[in-house]
Motif scaffolding. Sequence first.
Motif, PDB file in Angstrom:
ATOM      1  N   THR A 143       0.799  -1.229   0.000  1.00 16.84           N
ATOM      2  CA  THR A 143       0.000   0.000   0.000  1.00 16.84           C
ATOM      3  C   THR A 143       0.828   1.273   0.000  1.00 16.84           C
ATOM      4  OG1 THR A 143      -0.266  -0.357   2.391  1.00 16.84           O
ATOM      5  CG2 THR A 143      -2.098  -0.979   0.970  1.00 16.84           C
ATOM      6  N   GLN A 144       2.126   1.209   0.316  1.00 18.53           N
ATOM      7  CA  GLN A 144       2.922   2.417   0.175  1.00 18.53           C
ATOM      8  C   GLN A 144       3.006   2.855  -1.286  1.00 18.53           C
ATOM      9  OE1 GLN A 144       4.107  -0.590   0.773  1.00 18.53           O
ATOM     10  NE2 GLN A 144       6.264  -0.863   0.271  1.00 18.53           N
ATOM     11  N   LEU A 145       2.741   1.912  -2.200  1.00 18.05           N
ATOM     12  CA  LEU A 145       2.800   2.225  -3.623  1.00 18.05           C
ATOM     13  C   LEU A 145       1.559   2.967  -4.113  1.00 18.05           C
ATOM     14  CD1 LEU A 145       4.339  -1.111  -4.943  1.00 18.05           C
ATOM     15  CD2 LEU A 145       5.513   0.967  -4.210  1.00 18.05           C
ATOM     16  N   THR A 146       0.543   3.107  -3.250  1.00 19.98           N
ATOM     17  CA  THR A 146      -0.602   3.938  -3.643  1.00 19.98           C
ATOM     18  C   THR A 146      -0.180   5.378  -3.868  1.00 19.98           C
ATOM     19  OG1 THR A 146      -1.175   4.388  -1.325  1.00 19.98           O
ATOM     20  CG2 THR A 146      -2.264   2.522  -2.379  1.00 19.98           C
ATOM     21  N   THR A 147       1.001   5.764  -3.372  1.00 19.29           N
ATOM     22  CA  THR A 147       1.471   7.129  -3.598  1.00 19.29           C
ATOM     23  C   THR A 147       1.830   7.380  -5.053  1.00 19.29           C
ATOM     24  OG1 THR A 147       3.742   6.545  -2.994  1.00 19.29           O
ATOM     25  CG2 THR A 147       2.309   7.373  -1.230  1.00 19.29           C
ATOM     26  N   VAL A 148       1.694   6.371  -5.911  1.00 22.68           N
ATOM     27  CA  VAL A 148       1.767   6.639  -7.346  1.00 22.68           C
ATOM     28  C   VAL A 148       0.711   7.676  -7.733  1.00 22.68           C
ATOM     29  CG1 VAL A 148       0.161   4.800  -8.027  1.00 22.68           C
ATOM     30  CG2 VAL A 148       1.933   5.543  -9.618  1.00 22.68           C
ATOM     31  N   ALA A 149      -0.334   7.800  -6.911  1.00 20.18           N
ATOM     32  CA  ALA A 149      -1.373   8.808  -7.150  1.00 20.18           C
ATOM     33  C   ALA A 149      -0.831  10.222  -7.038  1.00 20.18           C
ATOM     34  CB  ALA A 149      -2.523   8.612  -6.156  1.00 20.18           C
ATOM     35  N   TYR A 150       0.297  10.409  -6.358  1.00 15.78           N
ATOM     36  CA  TYR A 150       0.882  11.749  -6.265  1.00 15.78           C
ATOM     37  C   TYR A 150       1.522  12.190  -7.578  1.00 15.78           C
ATOM     38  CZ  TYR A 150       0.459  11.157  -1.175  1.00 15.78           C
ATOM     39  OH  TYR A 150      -0.017  10.956   0.102  1.00 15.78           O
ATOM     40  N   ALA A 151       1.782  11.244  -8.491  1.00 15.76           N
ATOM     41  CA  ALA A 151       2.424  11.600  -9.763  1.00 15.76           C
ATOM     42  C   ALA A 151       1.532  12.520 -10.602  1.00 15.76           C
ATOM     43  CB  ALA A 151       2.814  10.338 -10.528  1.00 15.76           C
ATOM     44  N   PHE A 186       8.058  15.633   1.431  1.00 10.51           N
ATOM     45  CA  PHE A 186       7.494  14.548   2.240  1.00 10.51           C
ATOM     46  C   PHE A 186       7.309  13.247   1.466  1.00 10.51           C
ATOM     47  CE2 PHE A 186       6.279  18.061   5.032  1.00 10.51           C
ATOM     48  CZ  PHE A 186       6.533  17.502   6.276  1.00 10.51           C
ATOM     49  N   TRP A 187       7.196  13.324   0.164  1.00  8.79           N
ATOM     50  CA  TRP A 187       6.946  12.126  -0.634  1.00  8.79           C
ATOM     51  C   TRP A 187       8.047  11.080  -0.463  1.00  8.79           C
ATOM     52  CZ3 TRP A 187       5.554  12.537  -6.584  1.00  8.79           C
ATOM     53  CH2 TRP A 187       5.092  11.302  -7.027  1.00  8.79           C
ATOM     54  N   PRO A 188       9.345  11.433  -0.638  1.00  5.35           N
ATOM     55  CA  PRO A 188      10.374  10.391  -0.468  1.00  5.35           C
ATOM     56  C   PRO A 188      10.465   9.873   0.957  1.00  5.35           C
ATOM     57  CG  PRO A 188      11.382  12.558  -0.666  1.00  5.35           C
ATOM     58  CD  PRO A 188       9.937  12.730  -1.003  1.00  5.35           C
ATOM     59  N   LEU A 189       9.990  10.652   1.923  1.00  6.29           N
ATOM     60  CA  LEU A 189       9.968  10.197   3.305  1.00  6.29           C
ATOM     61  C   LEU A 189       8.776   9.286   3.576  1.00  6.29           C
ATOM     62  CD1 LEU A 189      10.862  13.562   5.077  1.00  6.29           C
ATOM     63  CD2 LEU A 189      12.387  11.632   4.626  1.00  6.29           C
ATOM     64  N   THR A 190       7.933   9.130   2.566  1.00  4.16           N
ATOM     65  CA  THR A 190       6.749   8.283   2.685  1.00  4.16           C
ATOM     66  C   THR A 190       6.913   7.008   1.871  1.00  4.16           C
ATOM     67  OG1 THR A 190       5.371  10.236   3.015  1.00  4.16           O
ATOM     68  CG2 THR A 190       4.244   8.206   2.348  1.00  4.16           C
ATOM     69  N   SER A 191       7.258   7.164   0.598  1.00  4.93           N
ATOM     70  CA  SER A 191       7.435   6.022  -0.304  1.00  4.93           C
ATOM     71  C   SER A 191       8.533   6.374  -1.291  1.00  4.93           C
ATOM     72  CB  SER A 191       6.131   5.690  -1.029  1.00  4.93           C
ATOM     73  OG  SER A 191       6.338   4.681  -1.997  1.00  4.93           O
ATOM     74  N   PHE A 192       9.746   5.961  -0.996  1.00  5.14           N
ATOM     75  CA  PHE A 192      10.882   6.352  -1.824  1.00  5.14           C
ATOM     76  C   PHE A 192      10.737   5.821  -3.248  1.00  5.14           C
ATOM     77  CE2 PHE A 192      15.103   5.669  -3.635  1.00  5.14           C
ATOM     78  CZ  PHE A 192      15.628   6.946  -3.530  1.00  5.14           C
ATOM     79  N   MET A 197      10.839   6.935  -8.805  1.00  4.43           N
ATOM     80  CA  MET A 197      10.394   6.522 -10.132  1.00  4.43           C
ATOM     81  C   MET A 197       9.655   7.644 -10.846  1.00  4.43           C
ATOM     82  SD  MET A 197       9.338   2.529  -9.503  1.00  4.43           S
ATOM     83  CE  MET A 197      10.641   1.282  -9.420  1.00  4.43           C
ATOM     84  N   THR A 198       8.940   8.474 -10.099  1.00  2.00           N
ATOM     85  CA  THR A 198       8.317   9.640 -10.729  1.00  2.00           C
ATOM     86  C   THR A 198       9.391  10.612 -11.201  1.00  2.00           C
ATOM     87  OG1 THR A 198       6.367   9.410  -9.323  1.00  2.00           O
ATOM     88  CG2 THR A 198       6.679  11.531 -10.385  1.00  2.00           C
ATOM     89  N   GLY A 199      10.466  10.739 -10.416  1.00  5.00           N
ATOM     90  CA  GLY A 199      11.590  11.560 -10.864  1.00  5.00           C
ATOM     91  C   GLY A 199      12.200  11.020 -12.137  1.00  5.00           C
ATOM     92  N   LEU A 200      12.382   9.701 -12.220  1.00  2.71           N
ATOM     93  CA  LEU A 200      12.910   9.092 -13.437  1.00  2.71           C
ATOM     94  C   LEU A 200      11.967   9.327 -14.611  1.00  2.71           C
ATOM     95  CD1 LEU A 200      14.913   7.246 -14.933  1.00  2.71           C
ATOM     96  CD2 LEU A 200      13.581   5.283 -14.116  1.00  2.71           C
ATOM     97  N   PHE A 201      10.675   9.174 -14.379  1.00  2.00           N
ATOM     98  CA  PHE A 201       9.684   9.414 -15.432  1.00  2.00           C
ATOM     99  C   PHE A 201       9.790  10.861 -15.926  1.00  2.00           C
ATOM    100  CE2 PHE A 201       5.477  10.420 -17.068  1.00  2.00           C
ATOM    101  CZ  PHE A 201       5.151   9.295 -17.810  1.00  2.00           C
ATOM    102  N   THR A 202       9.965  11.806 -15.008  1.00  2.00           N
ATOM    103  CA  THR A 202      10.074  13.217 -15.382  1.00  2.00           C
ATOM    104  C   THR A 202      11.333  13.471 -16.198  1.00  2.00           C
ATOM    105  OG1 THR A 202       8.917  13.804 -13.339  1.00  2.00           O
ATOM    106  CG2 THR A 202      10.083  15.566 -14.466  1.00  2.00           C
ATOM    107  N   ILE A 203      12.445  12.837 -15.811  1.00  2.00           N
ATOM    108  CA  ILE A 203      13.688  12.979 -16.585  1.00  2.00           C
ATOM    109  C   ILE A 203      13.495  12.478 -18.010  1.00  2.00           C
ATOM    110  CG2 ILE A 203      16.048  12.100 -16.789  1.00  2.00           C
ATOM    111  CD1 ILE A 203      16.154  12.069 -13.708  1.00  2.00           C
ATOM    112  N   ILE A 204      12.815  11.344 -18.151  1.00  2.00           N
ATOM    113  CA  ILE A 204      12.569  10.803 -19.493  1.00  2.00           C
ATOM    114  C   ILE A 204      11.679  11.760 -20.287  1.00  2.00           C
ATOM    115  CG2 ILE A 204      11.614   8.875 -20.800  1.00  2.00           C
ATOM    116  CD1 ILE A 204      12.248   7.082 -18.388  1.00  2.00           C
ATOM    117  N   VAL A 205      10.635  12.301 -19.651  1.00  2.00           N
ATOM    118  CA  VAL A 205       9.743  13.253 -20.331  1.00  2.00           C
ATOM    119  C   VAL A 205      10.540  14.446 -20.846  1.00  2.00           C
ATOM    120  CG1 VAL A 205       7.895  14.924 -19.974  1.00  2.00           C
ATOM    121  CG2 VAL A 205       7.629  12.600 -19.128  1.00  2.00           C
ATOM    122  N   LEU A 206      11.404  15.004 -20.002  1.00  2.00           N
ATOM    123  CA  LEU A 206      12.186  16.173 -20.415  1.00  2.00           C
ATOM    124  C   LEU A 206      13.154  15.820 -21.540  1.00  2.00           C
ATOM    125  CD1 LEU A 206      12.935  17.772 -16.924  1.00  2.00           C
ATOM    126  CD2 LEU A 206      11.354  18.609 -18.678  1.00  2.00           C
TER     127      LEU A 206
END
Length: 768
Positions: A143-151, A186-192, A197-206
């Motif tokens: 359930t820590q992976l539900t923070t994919v919703a923050y993306a 707070f996000w990385p302190l919740t679900s690294f 992975m959202t950071g990696l996704f953003t790098i790929i987008v850019l």
Amino acid sequence: MAALLCLLSLVYFYGSHLFSGPELRYTFDRFDPIIQASILEHWYGVYRGLYDWRNPIIFYPIQGALGFNDSYVLTSIPYSLLRAAGLDPLLAMEIPHAATRVIGFASAWILMRRYFGLSLWATAFGAVLLTVANGIYLGTMHTQLTTVAYAPLLFCLIARIHELLVDERRGAALFTGCVTGLLLAFWPLTSFYMFWMTGLFTIIVLGVALLLNRRLLIAMIGEALVAQRWLTLVPGLIIFAAGLYPLWLIYGPTAALTGMHQFIAVIHNAPHLVDLINVGPDNPIWSETFERLRFETVGSGLGEFELWRGFTPVHLALLALALLAAFKLPTGLPARQDFAYRCLLVTLAVGLLLLVQVGGFTLWWIVYTVVPGAKAVRVIVRFELLLVTFGAIALAIALDILARYRAPWTSLVAVVLAASVLAEQYSSFPTARFKAADVKALADIPQPPRACRTFYTVNPYRADGESAVNMKYYIHSTEAMLIAERIGLPTLLGMHTFIPPGWDLTDPLAPDYEWRVYRYAEKHHLTEGLCAFDLQDLTWRVVTTPPDRPATPPPELALAGLISPAGPISLDLRAPLAQRYGGSSLRLPCRPMAATDTSLLVCAGEPAKDAGGVGVALALRDGEHVSFARGEPGTLLLADGWSPPESWGTWASDQQASLVVRLDRSLFADGARLVLTAHALLPLQDTSKVVHVSIDDAPLGSLNLTGDPSQQDLCIPAARLPEGRAFTLTLRTDRAAQSPAALKLSGDARPLNFALSGLTVGHCQPSP
């Protein structure tokens, strides 16, 4: 309409929680959620001034144990409020996760409706798909992976900041920037995992945006920075930067202590090409077909749970068509939305290409080598959660474009395709798999004796069908973690992503368990006030004298393949082994555990009341494959020289390591072919390592291992297969095992040599 659809999506998502019986059920099994609950209880204690924030009272007396897992900081805030309001730990934990899914739904709705200008029906389709997608439904049981919703929330906030700056509403932009900074802090302190992975996704987008239209990207960024607008972003950036300090405090020591993950453990979690559509079990449309397809291509069925995060086939096929159409046909979108849409589609394709492995090779090696923080991420298949999330948004845009074409049939086709994609998401797999009554730590735990200063648990209970892995690693440890945080008494036990070096308090059913616990407590000067808690009787016992070390199990047990460094075979594993290798019943060899006058016997490492004979031969058969991963049957073959098995296989920890193997000569008249999947730990200057192989101390051949897993063949002549007994297969290198730390490859201080992940048996014609 949005609220109603969100509610219906949640009812679908939590159906097995609400409607599986009179008692409320909770997400996943009774182990990972209990680990999470113990961390959240720790934060609840921190907010009440009871605990030091970086030091949960688990793995005692190890400091910094918060860094061994996700920290759940954001989740801990509503959790603690709900706990203070009187809710039990499980319900107080489940509600914030449901709220996080609502945030994802709402953010995706706003992103599609406001910033892509989609029609109402397409927006509704995308938001529902993003919430109930098969890969999200199964893949967020952790359930820590539900923070994919923050993306989508993050991208929504970025779009809003840009909009406000262009409109010269700097005050609102400043506030939104600070909110974004808080989210990023707070996000990385919740679900690294999801943050990184959202950071990696953003790098790929850019990167994709630079390739597709560098000028437009620079112009859009410039709009937010001109006329000192960039000053508005500074407070939010400072908040984010400040959040990196506690992140370093938590995880910096862990990185130095453990060395993070080696690439061999990472590649084990890379999906095969077929896994891009791995829908897992109980999908009535696709599961059966996919299982046959994966068996034909990979050699096994659905694969392990972590792989069940793939796209559904129609969804992935439509995204592929959308990618082709976006570069061949006009989209009808405004220039910037068209640019963002094409960047999104290409990013999804690049993400899948990075993830997939073919023949043991994956482009993720580039990510692992180049991107900061990548070595902290082991289960890389979880990146598919980001791809499925944004794949839902991309498909909603594509179908909206199709519906807007002038042909009269396109709207109907778009709606039919949308309905088809939603229909194929349905899974009847019950994601809620335990009740509060299943967790002993939530019972009325009696107060420990006043003499107790720290404790461990004994006598774990076994549910029907309990796996050997759960019995060995999880039950006693996870219960102890939650008990410790609830009553405020430190425990020597724990179970996290990372384990402290030198900690070996697993396998509570082994005869030497309490002896190992006492030795560990003695090493850390904790024997005074050491207590044991019985998980079945719910009683405390003060440990006043050191337990006797049990006798070493006799050699016959190892030669029968009934014990290994992984521990004794659990009761639930013995029945299928008996069916597979012998008769319908399995009776094990037993010997006195200590003196001959004792009534306690050891049968394959476990206490028994009476002796029995050997009723199983554990002989491998033609075509059989065994894995050396933790909890798998191959670990029964391990003898001397091996480290504890891991999730992917087992390292040899000495210059020489041996297997105990039995092959019936009558089944291999032309000789037996062993295919070992193996690799080696290599210094940077070396490209391979030779491993010499012998049978019962007589040379057989050699293996030439590289740093990547490969299949190595050995042929054993029939004449060298002993009759009626097992033989020892010894593997030896010319040089002693070395640690990755000594080779300056990582911080791992364990001596490692070579590793096995699988063994397949077949026929061969040995050379004369």
